[in-house]
Design an enzyme around this catalytic site. Structure first.
Site, PDB file in Angstrom:
ATOM      1  N   PRO A  28      10.802   2.894  43.026  1.00 29.17           N
ATOM      2  CA  PRO A  28       9.341   3.078  42.882  1.00 29.17           C
ATOM      3  C   PRO A  28       8.672   3.507  44.180  1.00 29.17           C
ATOM      4  O   PRO A  28       7.505   3.896  44.164  1.00 29.17           O
ATOM      5  CB  PRO A  28       8.864   1.699  42.418  1.00 29.17           C
ATOM      6  N   GLU A  84      16.440  -7.171  42.976  1.00 25.12           N
ATOM      7  CA  GLU A  84      15.307  -6.866  43.859  1.00 25.12           C
ATOM      8  C   GLU A  84      15.491  -5.553  44.608  1.00 25.12           C
ATOM      9  O   GLU A  84      14.712  -5.222  45.490  1.00 25.12           O
ATOM     10  CB  GLU A  84      15.105  -8.015  44.867  1.00 25.12           C
TER      11      GLU A  84
END
Length: 226
Positions: free
Chosen positions: A89, A116
């Site tokens: 992202p 993560e």
């Protein structure tokens, strides 16, 4: 064009690779998609690839060692090392201009994160092209990788039945949203096909379609006109 997908969950791609245009392109030898599992390069008996982050915090990070070993082995699997891509992202936003750039490569290696994400040194040392498919978070990089493959293969000669069709997609050559399109029946529940499309006057049809693209873009994505 060859895509090498590096992931912890290669099974996610099994159904995807058997569908529609992609499957036909693979059968025709136009596209080659190969799946690789980071765990195959883990060195401990548990085949672990992740660990807790230094400094604390939730979740687990994918470690450097198995990723580096996997990337280097996959790069060596062909004469051309290809362009390494990390789906994240935090990367450059995927748009049609970037899709065109990616379609110029003969080979793309797609790094799919989980948990993560990756240890920062994977980005620092391997220097992948970081790409984001939107301002949202997925559970992993696999679905974004599928999205990237789907967009890029449309620009590979021979993949689409009509080679001109991609030129008229939204965001393509004109940079506008695509004009509205219709098929049979001519009338459905009080909604009619515009008469111009039945006229046979192709210059006028082209003019109408361009006008409709402008109108639709102005109404829905005015930012594209700036």
């Amino acid at each position: 064009m060859r895509f090498d997908v590096l992931t912890l969950f290669p099974g996610i791609f099994e159904g995807y690779l058997q569908q529609s245009l992609l499957n036909k392109a693979i059968d025709a030898g136009l596209v080659d998609v190969r799946l690789w599992n980071f765990r195959d390069w883990a060195t401990d008996r548990h085949k672990s690839v992740d660990d807790t982050p230094y400094g604390g915090g939730p979740g687990m990070l994918i470690r450097c060692e198995p990723v580096y070993a996997c990337v280097e082995a996959v790069q060596a699997d062909a004469p051309q090392t290809g362009q390494l891509v990390m789906l994240t992202p935090q990367g450059r936003q995927l748009d049609q201009n970037l899709v065109k750039e990616l379609a110029d490569f003969d080979r793309l290696l797609l790094l799919c994160g989980r948990y993560e994400g990756f240890d920062e040194r994977i980005s620092e040392g391997l220097k992948p092209l970081e790409i984001s498919v939107g301002d949202f978070i997925c559970n992993g990089g696999e679905v974004p990788a599928m999205l990237l493959i789907d967009t890029v293969i449309r620009l590979i000669p021979g993949v689409l039945g009509d080679e001109t069709s991609s030129r008229y997609d939204s965001f393509s050559d004109s940079g506008l949203l695509e004009y509205p399109q219709y098929t049979r029946p001519r009338s459905f529940r009080g909604m009619d096909v515009p008469d111009i499309l039945l006229s046979g006057n192709h210059p006028e049809i082209a003019r109408w379609r361009h006008e409709q693209s402008l109108i639709r873009t102005r109404q829905r994505r005015e930012d594209l006109l700036k």
